[in-house]
Structures are given as structure tokens and as C-alpha cells.
Design a protein around this motif. Structure first.
Motif, PDB file in Angstrom:
ATOM      1  N   LEU A 193       6.474  15.056   0.304  1.00 47.98           N
ATOM      2  CA  LEU A 193       7.242  14.083  -0.474  1.00 47.98           C
ATOM      3  C   LEU A 193       8.726  14.156  -0.168  1.00 47.98           C
ATOM      4  CD1 LEU A 193       6.457  11.942  -2.510  1.00 47.98           C
ATOM      5  CD2 LEU A 193       6.991  13.537  -4.346  1.00 47.98           C
ATOM      6  N   GLU A 194       9.197  15.307   0.295  1.00 49.18           N
ATOM      7  CA  GLU A 194      10.616  15.441   0.603  1.00 49.18           C
ATOM      8  C   GLU A 194      11.008  14.628   1.830  1.00 49.18           C
ATOM      9  OE1 GLU A 194      13.139  16.917  -1.019  1.00 49.18           O
ATOM     10  OE2 GLU A 194      11.684  17.061  -2.631  1.00 49.18           O
ATOM     11  N   LYS A 195      10.034  14.333   2.693  1.00 47.19           N
ATOM     12  CA  LYS A 195      10.321  13.553   3.896  1.00 47.19           C
ATOM     13  C   LYS A 195      10.116  12.059   3.676  1.00 47.19           C
ATOM     14  CE  LYS A 195       8.931  17.375   6.925  1.00 47.19           C
ATOM     15  NZ  LYS A 195       8.032  17.806   8.026  1.00 47.19           N
ATOM     16  N   ALA A 196       9.699  11.675   2.470  1.00 42.83           N
ATOM     17  CA  ALA A 196       9.466  10.263   2.181  1.00 42.83           C
ATOM     18  C   ALA A 196      10.789   9.538   1.952  1.00 42.83           C
ATOM     19  CB  ALA A 196       8.560  10.127   0.960  1.00 42.83           C
ATOM     20  N   PHE A 197      10.685   8.210   1.846  1.00 47.47           N
ATOM     21  CA  PHE A 197      11.875   7.379   1.640  1.00 47.47           C
ATOM     22  C   PHE A 197      12.534   7.738   0.308  1.00 47.47           C
ATOM     23  CE2 PHE A 197      13.854   3.656  -0.256  1.00 47.47           C
ATOM     24  CZ  PHE A 197      14.747   3.285   0.738  1.00 47.47           C
ATOM     25  N   LYS A 198      13.868   7.790   0.340  1.00 46.62           N
ATOM     26  CA  LYS A 198      14.636   8.190  -0.831  1.00 46.62           C
ATOM     27  C   LYS A 198      15.807   7.245  -1.017  1.00 46.62           C
ATOM     28  CE  LYS A 198      17.552  12.034  -2.436  1.00 46.62           C
ATOM     29  NZ  LYS A 198      18.025  13.397  -2.125  1.00 46.62           N
ATOM     30  N   ALA A 199      16.022   6.836  -2.275  1.00 42.28           N
ATOM     31  CA  ALA A 199      17.170   5.991  -2.611  1.00 42.28           C
ATOM     32  C   ALA A 199      17.676   6.404  -3.985  1.00 42.28           C
ATOM     33  CB  ALA A 199      16.790   4.515  -2.602  1.00 42.28           C
ATOM     34  N   THR A 200      18.984   6.587  -4.096  1.00 42.82           N
ATOM     35  CA  THR A 200      19.612   6.980  -5.358  1.00 42.82           C
ATOM     36  C   THR A 200      20.212   5.748  -6.016  1.00 42.82           C
ATOM     37  OG1 THR A 200      20.129   9.157  -4.446  1.00 42.82           O
ATOM     38  CG2 THR A 200      21.293   8.487  -6.438  1.00 42.82           C
ATOM     39  N   ARG A 229       0.831  -1.210   0.000  1.00 41.88           N
ATOM     40  CA  ARG A 229       0.000   0.000   0.000  1.00 41.88           C
ATOM     41  C   ARG A 229       0.866   1.260   0.000  1.00 41.88           C
ATOM     42  NH1 ARG A 229      -4.877  -1.579   4.286  1.00 41.88           N
ATOM     43  NH2 ARG A 229      -5.562  -3.462   3.186  1.00 41.88           N
ATOM     44  N   GLU A 230       1.854   1.241  -0.872  1.00 39.87           N
ATOM     45  CA  GLU A 230       2.773   2.376  -1.004  1.00 39.87           C
ATOM     46  C   GLU A 230       2.799   2.848  -2.450  1.00 39.87           C
ATOM     47  OE1 GLU A 230       6.124   1.300   2.400  1.00 39.87           O
ATOM     48  OE2 GLU A 230       6.359   0.538   0.358  1.00 39.87           O
ATOM     49  N   TYR A 231       3.184   4.106  -2.614  1.00 34.56           N
ATOM     50  CA  TYR A 231       3.365   4.695  -3.934  1.00 34.56           C
ATOM     51  C   TYR A 231       4.867   4.762  -4.235  1.00 34.56           C
ATOM     52  CZ  TYR A 231      -1.426   6.178  -3.040  1.00 34.56           C
ATOM     53  OH  TYR A 231      -2.759   6.204  -2.733  1.00 34.56           O
ATOM     54  N   VAL A 264      16.525   8.953  -8.792  1.00 36.02           N
ATOM     55  CA  VAL A 264      16.128   9.102  -7.391  1.00 36.02           C
ATOM     56  C   VAL A 264      14.788   8.416  -7.192  1.00 36.02           C
ATOM     57  CG1 VAL A 264      15.689  10.700  -5.515  1.00 36.02           C
ATOM     58  CG2 VAL A 264      17.369  11.274  -7.282  1.00 36.02           C
ATOM     59  N   LEU A 265      14.791   7.368  -6.360  1.00 33.49           N
ATOM     60  CA  LEU A 265      13.597   6.572  -6.101  1.00 33.49           C
ATOM     61  C   LEU A 265      12.904   7.103  -4.846  1.00 33.49           C
ATOM     62  CD1 LEU A 265      12.095   3.926  -7.059  1.00 33.49           C
ATOM     63  CD2 LEU A 265      13.410   2.742  -5.303  1.00 33.49           C
ATOM     64  N   ARG A 266      11.580   7.322  -4.947  1.00 34.21           N
ATOM     65  CA  ARG A 266      10.784   7.802  -3.815  1.00 34.21           C
ATOM     66  C   ARG A 266       9.676   6.787  -3.526  1.00 34.21           C
ATOM     67  NH1 ARG A 266      12.675  12.129  -0.680  1.00 34.21           N
ATOM     68  NH2 ARG A 266      13.670  13.663  -2.035  1.00 34.21           N
ATOM     69  N   ILE A 267       9.473   6.514  -2.226  1.00 37.21           N
ATOM     70  CA  ILE A 267       8.412   5.612  -1.773  1.00 37.21           C
ATOM     71  C   ILE A 267       7.684   6.300  -0.622  1.00 37.21           C
ATOM     72  CG2 ILE A 267       7.854   3.341  -0.831  1.00 37.21           C
ATOM     73  CD1 ILE A 267      10.358   2.254  -2.103  1.00 37.21           C
ATOM     74  N   TRP A 268       6.344   6.371  -0.703  1.00 36.44           N
ATOM     75  CA  TRP A 268       5.580   7.030   0.352  1.00 36.44           C
ATOM     76  C   TRP A 268       4.201   6.374   0.466  1.00 36.44           C
ATOM     77  CZ3 TRP A 268       6.072   8.769  -4.562  1.00 36.44           C
ATOM     78  CH2 TRP A 268       4.930   9.156  -5.245  1.00 36.44           C
ATOM     79  N   LYS A 269       3.478   6.758   1.516  1.00 37.38           N
ATOM     80  CA  LYS A 269       2.137   6.248   1.777  1.00 37.38           C
ATOM     81  C   LYS A 269       1.136   7.399   1.791  1.00 37.38           C
ATOM     82  CE  LYS A 269       3.382   2.051   4.317  1.00 37.38           C
ATOM     83  NZ  LYS A 269       3.143   1.229   5.543  1.00 37.38           N
ATOM     84  N   ASP A 270      -0.143   7.044   1.991  1.00 32.69           N
ATOM     85  CA  ASP A 270      -1.198   8.055   1.959  1.00 32.69           C
ATOM     86  C   ASP A 270      -1.025   9.094   3.053  1.00 32.69           C
ATOM     87  OD1 ASP A 270      -2.863   7.247  -0.239  1.00 32.69           O
ATOM     88  OD2 ASP A 270      -3.418   5.511   0.932  1.00 32.69           O
ATOM     89  N   GLU A 271      -0.561   8.663   4.223  1.00 32.34           N
ATOM     90  CA  GLU A 271      -0.457   9.606   5.331  1.00 32.34           C
ATOM     91  C   GLU A 271       0.757  10.521   5.231  1.00 32.34           C
ATOM     92  OE1 GLU A 271       0.905   5.461   6.700  1.00 32.34           O
ATOM     93  OE2 GLU A 271      -0.773   6.347   5.609  1.00 32.34           O
ATOM     94  N   ASP A 272       1.653  10.275   4.294  1.00 36.21           N
ATOM     95  CA  ASP A 272       2.824  11.140   4.116  1.00 36.21           C
ATOM     96  C   ASP A 272       2.412  12.393   3.353  1.00 36.21           C
ATOM     97  OD1 ASP A 272       4.433   9.274   5.392  1.00 36.21           O
ATOM     98  OD2 ASP A 272       4.905   8.239   3.518  1.00 36.21           O
ATOM     99  N   ALA A 273       2.474  13.535   4.027  1.00 35.15           N
ATOM    100  CA  ALA A 273       2.038  14.785   3.408  1.00 35.15           C
ATOM    101  C   ALA A 273       3.138  15.431   2.574  1.00 35.15           C
ATOM    102  CB  ALA A 273       1.548  15.761   4.477  1.00 35.15           C
TER     103      ALA A 273
END
Length: 728
Positions: A97-104, A76-78, A86-95
Motif C-alpha cells: 500500500l505504501e507504493k500505491a497512488f498517494k494524494a494529500t 476497478r480500483e480501491y 491522505v488519499l490512497r488508490i490501488w488495484k488488486d495487483e498492488d501488494a
């Protein structure tokens, strides 16, 4: 046969230069939702049935989403990629995007593919394929180069083959097209060459066709030809160069000139959707959508798109998604099983046991009593038994006390009797258990009584009509003239009951009731009966707040009168001095309890914005200002409490009050702008909104600090600290 249903707009799209649309992509999300990546920076999830955005995320202005976002139903992640690596992974409650998971990552990503109940697969621009979890465990791992120099991926797709995920992608180099298949479990890769004849032209669009036992690739060429490429089931890795033959499926008419931009989708085994090609030789319009039957090579249906398209087409859950003009349009469709008999109209329906039809009642005839001259009330129908239905006759009153069945009512008394006789008959009927067709019985009685009221000015059985309403068996469609009679007789209590009981009141009638309530003076309401409900609950708050000794400033739910005044310090002094429409938290309700209860029934009624706005414009300017004054009071009173809900049962919520404020502003904005006495009202709304924005802005600032405090590991030395956060 195939059919295109009525289209609707999902969202708006910004034009990059007035002609071309910016890049947009649509991917499936949670059930009933799609994920739209647009404007190169924004990702939004929409609920398709409501055309409503459920969440939106945006990268920084200097960043660009290079790989469309997808939804991982396993976690249930985007997942999205910006700036190619730059890979970003986040969920609905993450307002944010800069604070979401990040992987290069170490290489540029071409596309991320998701499959039902399977792990997402990441396809890199140089042909490497990895599972998402493998990349997350080692983002800096080395990746092999599958493609040769200057070889570019043009299309890719994913599917499950024998339970294992399979990636297919088509590449181009110097006009030569290659098809690659990559299987990860076990690791198996094959390369095929597409046989392109000189007469075929250039491939424009590819589509995957999932048939019963095999997988096929369809390709639309610039000449208007649709070819089918059968993928081999047994792949021999020793074969150096495998040329895949192609079979002509369909030749689109009217493609004398080469197509430049077109899209192709496989809807089922025999139907395809084509975007951007003419549907006939006579039609030169290429901005159209058509559905073709590939088995019989016939056009099933088509739709012209006059505002132009971008050559992009998606299909999810029986709906086609098309960028049309500056909007993303959704077109539902249906496709039936194709056969020669169906095309010729000779398809026989499967034999089945025909069930006997149940008797059908003539509702209008029964309500108006037009079948016979005899007084009859209703017809009881039993669809199981084959015996004919019987009319229920009334019995003499002297035998009522001895009968065991519920008594029927003589319509002669309803049509000609006095108010007292009708009241007695109705009380007798309602005192016994009602029949199964009680709603029809009550509707027939109400219709007859309302017809008498409209024909006879002196006849008005108010008590009987109230009793009929309290049975909760009536609706506006069953007795549409009841509200008109109540308005004519100025029966406030009956109107209140109608607003409470009827779920299907038209918007024009609702506005007529609103106009009637607003034009009524408080003196006219003193002697009438109105159900106050829970109105006195929040009016008592006014009385308690005005008692001596209560000077405490209320600072709850983001509202503070001091904050509002601070925000309005730049307003002219003469406007601040206006006391006509300026709101004071300690002021009393601008209307009396009875009028407030009647207006609350209007606010609680169901309506549609589209149909409510036209009749709402008929309100006069004084009525609009008066209604605004009450809405403003009710809104500010609700904002004093944290729950934004006043005590009581039939009290409008803050959302309902806000909706009506927006409706009034939409319907009378120009009138309010031209009225000098309304400037203070509009200015107050503006200042209050600014104070709310400032309050929530401060909350957003401390959100990150609270999250960091929550993530801190507790110390084992037994020490603790207390921190006080003050919202300024």
C-alpha cells in the motif's frame, strides 16, 4: 413474510479491550465480494460465498484509516483515506500500500460514496462535496465550509436522482439536527431542519428508503420509534428554513428505557431490519436482529445474538452483515411482497396452466426388484406421451442375433447364474447401444451382485464388477456396499477403480481405504493387478538422479538442500544426525509403484475437512509416520520442478499434498510431538518452510527494483546494459 436463513462467519474481528469491538466497515466490491475495513489499519476483500480473503492491505503502524475503503467499479480500483487527508488508490495487483497512488488533500474527509456506473463522490467533514476525478486533478484546491462551527456530520448516503448523483447527510449541533442535500450536476444544495418533538428522543440511526417515485429518510429514535421523513420533490431555494415533518411508521415494543445503541436498515418498501432493540415486551434481550413489516407493523422474524453486537449493520445482495462477538457474521434473508391477504393466509396464487405430472419412478423398488415376482430390469418412461410405461422383457438367446433393438437382461441369470453366465449376459448387453435408463440398469445389476457376494463367500464375479465400473455409470450412492466387498476381498484393482470413478465416497470410507492401503505390505502387492498410471514417471527421476556423474545441485523453485542445512545450523547435532526421517533429495521413493498409485488415488479423491478429520484420527502412529514419509517425498519431488507438477495424468498436485500434510498434522499433532522418531520430520518441515519464506522475502526485495527498471524510459543513443540479478 420475511425469513432469516442460516448464518455463517465471514471473518474474525479483534477486540480492542475484550468488550468493545474495534471500528469495522463493510462496503460492496466486485460481484460477490465485500470490502472490510477493520482494526483501523487493514483493508481486506472477501468472497462472501467462500468466506475467503482475496486480498489484504495494511497501512503503517503509525497511520490510521480514517475513512473506510470503497471499490470503484468504473476503474476497478480501491480508494481509502488515512490520517484524515491522505488519499490512497490501488488495484488488486498492488501488494504494498505504501507504493500505491498517494494524494494529500487540504481538508479532512468524512466519507467516500460510490454509486453503480458513476464516479465516486468525496464528502468532507465541513460539508463540501467533490468528484474523485476533480480532486485527483487538483488535490490542493480550496474547499468551502458548508457547515457552521461545531456542526458535526452524523450520517451520510448517496443515490442517483434522475440520473444525477445526490449526496444526503445529517448534521448535529447543540441537539439540533439538519438534513443537507447536495447535487453536483447542476450544483444544487438545500438545507432542511428535522422536526424533533420532545417525546421522540434522540436520533440513533438513519436509513434511506428508495420508493417508486420518491425518496424517504427513516430515523430510529432512542424511544424505540421509527419515523419516516418524506423528502420534497420540488425544492425551493428561496425557502430560508424548511422544516420536514415526520410520520410515525413503527413503535418498537419493550423500549421502556431509552435505547443507547441501535441500527436501522430499509430492506424494501415495507420491511426494515432493526439491530439492538427487544422484539417484544416480555423479552429484555436487546442484542438481537429483527425484521418488521412497516405496513402492518408486525414482527416478521428475529434472531438473538448472545455474543453481543457493536450496533453496526449493513445489507448487500440479500445478506445482512453484523459484527457479532469477535466475528463478522453474515445472515442471508428473504422478504416476500406484503399484503393483507398474505398476512391472513388468504393470498390466492395466480392462475396458470397446470402441466401434467410426469410418472415418478420408485428407485429403491426398481433396484431391489420388489414390485413383482417377475424378473424385470428397468422401466422406460416417456414424459411426453400419455401411453403407460411397459416392462422390458428379455428374449431367448437364440433370437438375440436377429433382433434390431438392444437386448435386455434376464435377472434370473444375475441372481442364480455362475460367473461365466453373468459375464456372457453382461457382455451381450454392453455390446449393444444402452437404453436411456442405462444407469438404473447397471446399478440394479451391481446391487444384486454385491448382495450375492455378501451372502455367498465363494461368489465373487470380479471381471463383471470391473466391467460395470468401466461403464462410468455407477456411484457410491447407487451401490454403497461395493467398496466394502472390495475391501473384504482385498481387491486392490477394484478399489482403485472405485476411487477413480466415484465422486461421492464418504470420508469415513475414504479413510478405511487409506488405512487398508497403508497396512498392506509390498509383498502382498507383487501378485495383484494395479493400474500404475503415471507413477513410474517420477520414480524414473529418482533412478536418473542417482546415476554417476550427476552431482549438479538443484536450486529451483526456492529449494536447495544447502539452504536447508544453513537454516538448520542451530539445530542439535544429534537431531541432524537422525537418518530415520531426514529427507535426502536423491533418496528413492519410500513405497513401491503399486502402493504409490493406490495412495495417489486417496490424495486425488474429494473430501470435506470437517468430515475427514474425525475418521483420520483412527490411523495408528506407524501408519501416520509411513504416510507422512510418502507425502514428504512427494512434496520434495514436486518442489524440484519450477511448475510444481510432476509428469503424468493422475499425479497429486503440490496443493493437494500440502492439504493432506496439514490434515495429518491437525489430526495427530499431539501424537507426533510425543513420538521421538517424529521430531526429525517436524523439524524438517519447519526448516523447509523457513527456507521458502527466505526465498520469497528475497523476491519481494527485488520486486521494486524490477518495477523501476520497467518504468525507465529507453535511451535513444543506442547503448544498452545487461544486469545479472543473483538470488543468494
Amino acid at each position: 413474510m420475511a425469513r432469516l436463513c442460516e448464518e455463517f462467519t465471514l471473518c474474525g474481528l479483534q477486540a480492542a479491550d475484550g468488550v468493545h469491538l474495534r471500528a469495522v466497515n463493510v462496503e460492496p466490491a466486485r460481484p460477490g465480494c465485500v470490502l472490510v475495513t477493520r482494526e483501523e489499519r487493514t483493508v481486506t476483500v472477501y468472497k462472501v460465498s467462500d468466506q475467503k480473503p482475496l486480498g489484504s492491505w495494511t497501512v503503517k503502524q503509525t497511520q490510521k484509516i480514517s475513512c473506510p475503503a470503497v471499490y470503484n467499479d468504473q476503474t476497478r480500483e480501491y480508494v481509502a483515506v488515512h490520517d484524515h487527508k491522505v488519499l490512497r488508490i490501488w488495484k488488486d495487483e498492488d501488494a504494498n500500500l505504501e507504493k500505491a497512488f498517494k494524494a494529500t488533500l487540504t481538508a479532512d474527509v468524512y466519507r467516500i460514496h460510490t454509486l453503480p456506473k458513476a464516479e465516486p463522490l468525496v464528502l468532507f467533514e465541513r460539508g463540501s462535496v467533490r468528484r474523485l476525478d476533480d480532486l485527483l486533478s487538483a488535490p490542493q484546491q480550496e474547499l468551502e465550509n458548508v457547515l457552521s462551527k461545531d456542526e458535526v456530520i452524523r450520517w451520510s448516503a448517496a443515490l442517483l436522482e434522475a440520473g444525477s448523483p445526490l449526496i444526503l447527510f445529517v448534521t448535529e449541533k447543540d441537539g439540533v439536527f439538519q438534513l443537507y442535500t447536495q447535487k453536483l450536476n447542476p450544483n444544487d444544495q438545500h438545507e432542511y431542519k428535522l422536526d424533533l418533538g420532545d417525546e421522540m428522543g434522540c436520533p440513533l440511526s438513519f436509513a434511506l428508503s428508495l420508493e417508486k417515485e420518491c425518496t424517504a429518510l427513516m430515523c430510529l429514535y432512542s424511544t424505540g420509534c421509527v419515523y419516516k421523513i418524506q423528502l420534497p420533490s420540488n425544492r425551493d431555494s428561496a425557502e430560508e428554513e424548511w422544516v420536514l415533518p415526520q410520520t410515525l411508521l413503527l413503535k418498537l415494543p419493550g423500549c421502556v428505557d431509552s435505547l443507547i445503541s441501535a441500527a436501522l436498515l430499509a430492506l424494501d418498501e415495507t420491511h426494515i431490519a432493526v439491530l439492538g432493540a427487544p422484539q417484544s415486551h416480555q423479552c429484555a434481550v436487546k442484542d438481537s436482529l429483527s425484521i418488521w413489516n412497516t405496513r402492518f407493523q408486525t414482527l416478521q422474524t428475529w434472531k438473538e445474538l448472545p455474543e453481543g453486537t457493536s450496533g453496526q449493520l449493513w445489507c448487500y445482495n440479500g445478506k445482512l452483515f453484523i459484527p457479532h462477538g469477535n466475528t463478522l457474521t453474515v445472515i442471508p434473508f428473504t422478504c416476500e411482497t406484503s399484503s393483507l391477504a398474505a398476512v391472513l393466509g388468504k393470498l390466492k396464487q395466480p392462475s396458470a396452466t397446470v402441466k401434467p405430472l410426469s410418472p415418478v419412478m420408485n428407485w429403491n423398488a426398481m433396484l431391489q426388484d420388489q414390485q413383482t415376482g417377475e424378473p424385470q430390469l428397468a422401466v422406460t418412461i416417456n414424459p411426453v406421451e400419455s401411453t403407460p410405461s411397459r416392462n422390458l422383457r428379455s428374449r431367448k438367446r437364440q433370437n438375440v442375433s436377429t433382433q434390431s433393438q438392444p437386448s435386455a437382461l434376464d435377472l434370473t441369470e444375475i441372481k442364480t447364474g455362475t460367473n461365466e453366465k453373468i459375464d456372457e449376459q453382461l457382455t451381450l448387453l454392453l455390446s449393444n447401444p444402452l437404453e436411456t435408463n442405462a444407469q438404473l440398469m447397471i446399478a440394479q445389476i451391481a446391487t444384486i451382485l454385491v448382495s450375492r457376494c455378501m451372502a455367498q463367500n465363494t461368489f465373487y464375479p470380479q471381471n463383471v464388477l470391473v466391467k460395470l465400473l468401466l461403464t462410468r455409470a455407477l456411484s457410491y450412492s447407487l451401490c454403497p456396499d461395493l467398496i466394502a466387498v472390495a475391501l473384504d476381498k482385498s481387491d486392490y484393482y477394484l478399489l482403485q477403480l472405485c476411487l477413480q470413478q466415484f465422486p461421492d465416497i464418504p470420508e469415513s470410507v475414504l479413510c478405511a481405504c487409506l488405512k487398508f492401503f497403508l497396512s498392506t505390505s509390498e509383498a502382498d502387492l507383487e501378485k495383484v493387478i494395479v493400474d500404475l498410471g503415471s507413477v513410474a514417471s517420477y520414480m524414473e527421476l529418482d533412478q536418473s538422479s542417482s546415476k554417476p556423474g550427476q552431482n549438479m545441485e538443484i536450486v529451483e523453485n526456492g529449494f536447495s538442500s544447502i539452504l536447508v542445512e544453513e537454516e538448520s545450523s542451530d539445530a542439535p547435532a544429534e537431531k541432524q544426525a537422525q537418518g530415520s526421517w531426514e529427507f535426502d533429495v536423491k533418496s528413492v521413493c519410500p513405497v513401491g509403484p503399486k502402493k504409490a498409485a493406490l495412495l495417489n488415488e486417496i490424495l486425488l479423491s474429494s473430501y470435506s475437512d470437517t468430515f475427514l478429520l474425525p475418521p483420520l484420527k483412527d490411523l495408528s502412529a506407524p501408519q501416520v509416520m509411513f504416510f507422512f514419509q510418502y507425502l514428504q517425498y512427494l512434496y520434495m519431488k514436486q518442489c524440484q520442478t519450477v511448475n510444481t507438477v510432476l509428469p503424468g495424468d493422475r499425479i497429486p498436485t503440490v496443493s493437494q499434498v500440502l492439504d493432506w500434510i496439514n490434515l495429518l498434522l491437525d489430526a495427530h499433532f499431539m501424537v507426533l510431538v510425543m513420538m521421538s522418531e517424529a521430531h526429525g520430520l517436524l523439524e524438517h518441515f519447519n526448516r523447509f518452510i523457513r527456507s521458502q519464506v527466505r526465498f520469497y522475502s528475497e523476491l519481494n526485495k527485488i520486486e521494486g527494483s524490477l518495477q523501476k527498471l520497467h518504468q525507465l524510459q529507453p535511451q535513444n543513443d543506442g547503448l544498452y546494459s545487461i544486469e545479472v540479478i543473483e538470488i543468494i
